[in-house]
Design a protein around this motif. Structure first.
Motif, PDB file in Angstrom:
ATOM      1  N   UNK A 445       0.788  -1.235  -0.054  1.00  0.00           N
ATOM      2  CA  UNK A 445       0.119   0.165  -0.154  1.00  0.00           C
ATOM      3  C   UNK A 445       0.745   1.303   0.041  1.00  0.00           C
ATOM      4  N   UNK A 446       2.098   1.007   0.433  1.00  0.00           N
ATOM      5  CA  UNK A 446       2.669   2.302   0.653  1.00  0.00           C
ATOM      6  C   UNK A 446       3.749   2.543  -0.627  1.00  0.00           C
ATOM      7  N   UNK A 447       3.661   1.578  -1.541  1.00  0.00           N
ATOM      8  CA  UNK A 447       4.642   1.561  -2.850  1.00  0.00           C
ATOM      9  C   UNK A 447       3.907   2.509  -4.021  1.00  0.00           C
ATOM     10  N   UNK A 448       4.797   3.308  -4.484  1.00  0.00           N
ATOM     11  CA  UNK A 448       4.205   3.948  -5.566  1.00  0.00           C
ATOM     12  C   UNK A 448       4.193   2.861  -7.016  1.00  0.00           C
ATOM     13  N   UNK A 449       2.853   2.756  -7.306  1.00  0.00           N
ATOM     14  CA  UNK A 449       2.558   1.648  -8.481  1.00  0.00           C
ATOM     15  C   UNK A 449       1.907   2.257  -9.357  1.00  0.00           C
ATOM     16  N   UNK A 450       2.405   3.340 -10.363  1.00  0.00           N
ATOM     17  CA  UNK A 450       1.863   4.047 -11.339  1.00  0.00           C
ATOM     18  C   UNK A 450       0.992   3.331 -12.361  1.00  0.00           C
ATOM     19  N   UNK A 451       1.303   1.986 -12.435  1.00  0.00           N
ATOM     20  CA  UNK A 451       0.570   1.199 -13.306  1.00  0.00           C
ATOM     21  C   UNK A 451      -0.654   0.742 -12.879  1.00  0.00           C
ATOM     22  N   UNK A 452      -1.138   1.033 -11.349  1.00  0.00           N
ATOM     23  CA  UNK A 452      -2.213   0.670 -10.895  1.00  0.00           C
ATOM     24  C   UNK A 452      -2.840   2.071 -10.409  1.00  0.00           C
ATOM     25  N   UNK A 453      -2.694   3.132 -10.972  1.00  0.00           N
ATOM     26  CA  UNK A 453      -3.000   4.577 -10.487  1.00  0.00           C
ATOM     27  C   UNK A 453      -4.781   4.526 -10.379  1.00  0.00           C
ATOM     28  N   UNK A 454      -5.662   3.715 -11.336  1.00  0.00           N
ATOM     29  CA  UNK A 454      -6.738   3.708 -11.504  1.00  0.00           C
ATOM     30  C   UNK A 454      -7.515   3.274  -9.869  1.00  0.00           C
ATOM     31  N   UNK A 455      -6.672   2.631  -9.328  1.00  0.00           N
ATOM     32  CA  UNK A 455      -6.981   2.078  -8.009  1.00  0.00           C
ATOM     33  C   UNK A 455      -7.121   3.191  -6.894  1.00  0.00           C
ATOM     34  N   UNK A 456      -6.228   4.300  -7.218  1.00  0.00           N
ATOM     35  CA  UNK A 456      -6.251   5.397  -6.182  1.00  0.00           C
ATOM     36  C   UNK A 456      -7.260   6.244  -6.283  1.00  0.00           C
ATOM     37  N   UNK A 457      -8.091   6.284  -7.633  1.00  0.00           N
ATOM     38  CA  UNK A 457      -9.253   7.088  -8.182  1.00  0.00           C
ATOM     39  C   UNK A 457     -10.307   7.033  -6.979  1.00  0.00           C
ATOM     40  N   UNK A 458     -10.660   8.312  -6.459  1.00  0.00           N
ATOM     41  CA  UNK A 458     -11.926   8.271  -5.634  1.00  0.00           C
ATOM     42  C   UNK A 458     -13.122   7.776  -6.552  1.00  0.00           C
ATOM     43  N   UNK A 459     -14.266   7.490  -6.072  1.00  0.00           N
ATOM     44  CA  UNK A 459     -15.411   7.166  -6.838  1.00  0.00           C
ATOM     45  C   UNK A 459     -15.986   8.157  -7.419  1.00  0.00           C
ATOM     46  N   UNK A 460     -16.519   8.013  -8.783  1.00  0.00           N
ATOM     47  CA  UNK A 460     -17.348   8.830  -9.415  1.00  0.00           C
ATOM     48  C   UNK A 460     -18.631   9.094  -8.806  1.00  0.00           C
ATOM     49  N   UNK A 461     -19.597  10.163  -8.920  1.00  0.00           N
ATOM     50  CA  UNK A 461     -20.765  10.266  -8.373  1.00  0.00           C
ATOM     51  C   UNK A 461     -21.605   8.895  -8.680  1.00  0.00           C
ATOM     52  N   UNK A 462     -21.593   8.238  -9.507  1.00  0.00           N
ATOM     53  CA  UNK A 462     -22.317   7.084  -9.735  1.00  0.00           C
ATOM     54  C   UNK A 462     -21.692   5.742  -9.158  1.00  0.00           C
ATOM     55  N   UNK A 463     -20.495   5.887  -8.720  1.00  0.00           N
ATOM     56  CA  UNK A 463     -19.694   4.870  -8.043  1.00  0.00           C
ATOM     57  C   UNK A 463     -19.863   4.998  -6.409  1.00  0.00           C
ATOM     58  N   UNK A 464     -20.274   6.025  -5.845  1.00  0.00           N
ATOM     59  CA  UNK A 464     -20.212   6.255  -4.627  1.00  0.00           C
ATOM     60  C   UNK A 464     -21.166   4.934  -3.976  1.00  0.00           C
ATOM     61  N   UNK A 465     -20.338   4.508  -2.725  1.00  0.00           N
ATOM     62  CA  UNK A 465     -21.070   3.205  -2.112  1.00  0.00           C
ATOM     63  C   UNK A 465     -21.479   4.130  -0.627  1.00  0.00           C
ATOM     64  N   UNK A 466     -22.880   4.453  -0.599  1.00  0.00           N
ATOM     65  CA  UNK A 466     -23.257   5.015   0.465  1.00  0.00           C
ATOM     66  C   UNK A 466     -23.502   4.106   1.817  1.00  0.00           C
ATOM     67  N   UNK A 467     -23.503   2.987   1.765  1.00  0.00           N
ATOM     68  CA  UNK A 467     -23.801   1.894   2.786  1.00  0.00           C
ATOM     69  C   UNK A 467     -23.208   0.576   2.446  1.00  0.00           C
TER      70      UNK A 467
END
Length: 472
Positions: A445-467
């Motif tokens: 988790x502490x390593x820079x993994x640029x090829x996995x950068x999409x997993x750092x992205x917060x959810x878009x509005x339609x991807x938010x998990x509210x519960x």
């Protein structure tokens, strides 16, 4: 049978009042989804083929030396005491002493009905099993005390919740499954002999330097104080901090409706059953103190003069908020590059958190970005960060050293809710690639993994998990 587990089952040698003998219930068509080979080696478990692993960790094949039991406990659930809970869908196969000399439980979760099932089916469906596997292993990689996942097995049988779901079983490994509720059940019954026996066992297993019930109480307090501060430092919300989900070892246990925050707000709640926000992010320190007070109430029941112990127990419990604050300062000081943070730095940290809450800043990405100089991009109003940055940089020691230290304190990757839900949805359709990818990335988790950068992205509005939801 080629699989060998070096069992040494100390809990099963306690009197029958502590548990019920209970074999796992067989399943129709077990399929091994994942097996944690690194953890298996630590436990001293010999290699075996996937078919045999599936049979053992589904409960279909009992390994030599196992003494399967369901443990008894009670607990406060959302503040209301339930006099008898216990392992309603879990079977403890036994314990091993690993290559590191540490004793650990091996438990099948979702292994069928037990005497404590209270009308439940004793099973688990695939989603919560994979969620706990991913999140518990991620917590371990983050350096936070936690139960771990040894195996996940699909059962080939449906489990009925809102509808038919694919069944699964998780093999959970823990320093022990002793909970605050394990002590509460004997205290509530007035069973002083069992309470004394349990106290002696807990001290011997977890805190051999502790002296008597009050020594145990202080040791549990210290372990829990450190744990809560670490949760706060990664934006983790347990979701169900009931006393039956509070391990005296100081490990994170029972990943039900847990979650990691995306956008920071101190009042964040994810659990679908926490309608009053009892276990919100900001309430976790207070609830930990409340849980410790319940342990204190139980422990003093075994003493010849319980009233005389109240003052000492009260002093131990009342010291916990200060210990949590001290641990919190250490954690958050490191996150902003101040390994020598003092109480005078608390306003600086709290000011950053306030500005983050007001500006929809992502918790994980904001702290990670501090070392790179682009944290302002996380704020809806970047000038809000600018107003904090000047005072922060004036307080920093050598900025180059601080940046490296911050990267060691601030993970780039967490199990984001929307990615976990995507993983579960794929697995239900038979695609386990997202599950294996998450495990691989979150192991560093502490390593820079640029090829996995999409997993750092917060959810878009339609991807938010509210519960998030329990698996029962």
């Amino acid at each position: 049978m080629t699989l060998h587990i070096p069992f040494d089952n100390s809990y099963a040698r306690l009197p029958p009042a502590f548990y019920s003998a209970q074999a796992p219930s067989p399943v129709r068509a077990p399929h091994l989804v994942a097996f944690n080979q690194d953890l298996a080696r630590l436990l001293g478990i010999a290699e075996a083929d996937r078919k045999e692993l599936a049979q053992v960790f589904s409960g279909n094949l009992l390994p030599e030396g196992a003494t399967p039991i369901a443990q008894l406990y009670s607990g406060h659930q959302f503040g209301q005491y339930n006099p008898q809970l216990g392992d309603g869908r879990a079977v403890l196969l036994g314990e091993t002493v690993g290559r590191d000399g540490q004793r650990r439980d091996i438990q099948l979760k979702g292994a069928g009905r037990t005497p404590y099932s209270r009308g439940g089916d004793g099973r688990a469906w695939l989603g919560p099993v994979l969620r706990e596997y991913v999140v518990s292993e991620a917590m371990h990689a983050l350096g936070i005390p936690t139960t771990r996942a040894l195996a996940a097995v699909a059962t080939g049988e449906p489990v009925y919740r809102e509808g038919a779901m694919p069944g699964a079983i998780l093999t959970r490994v823990a320093a022990s499954h002793l909970r605050v509720g394990t002590f509460q059940v004997f205290a509530a019954r007035g069973d002083r002999n069992s309470l004394k026996r349990l106290t002696d066992y807990a001290i011997s297993r977890h805190f051999p330097d502790a002296e008597g019930p009050m020594g145990l109480l202080a040791a549990v307090r210290d372990a829990q104080a450190r744990l809560i501060a670490q949760w706060m430092g990664v934006g983790f919300i347990h979701g169900v901090m009931n006393t039956d989900n509070c391990a005296i070892s100081g490990e994170t246990i029972d990943y039900g409706p847990c979650a990691f925050m995306d956008v920071f707000h101190p009042d964040t709640v994810f659990s679908s059953i926490d309608r009053m926000g009892r276990y919100a992010y900001s309430n976790q320190p207070d609830i930990a103190v409340w849980n410790l007070a319940q342990l204190a109430t139980a422990l003093i029941q075994q003493l010849d003069d319980p009233a005389g112990a109240v003052e000492e127990a009260t002093e131990i419990v009342h010291a916990m908020p200060g210990l949590i604050r001290s641990a919190w300062l250490s954690v958050f000081g490191a996150k902003i590059g101040l390994p020598d943070a003092t109480p005078q730095d608390v306003p600086l940290i709290e000011d950053l958190l306030r500005r983050m809450a007001e500006n929809q800043a992502d918790f994980t990405n904001t702290f990670r970005a501090l070392a790179r100089g682009d944290a302002r991009d996380q704020f809806t109003d970047p000038t809000a960060f600018d107003g904090w940055e000047t005072g922060w940089r004036a307080r920093l020691p050598d900025e180059g050293q601080a940046a490296a230290a911050m990267d060691r304190a601030n993970p780039a990757f967490i199990p984001r809710n929307h990615r976990v839900e995507e993983m579960i949805a794929a697995a239900v359709q038979g695609d386990y690639a997202p599950f294996h990818r998450l495990n691989a990335v979150l192991a560093r988790p502490y390593a820079t993994q640029p090829e996995q950068a999409d997993l750092m992205r917060p959810p878009k509005p339609d991807e938010v998990v509210a519960a998030t939801f329990c698996g029962t």
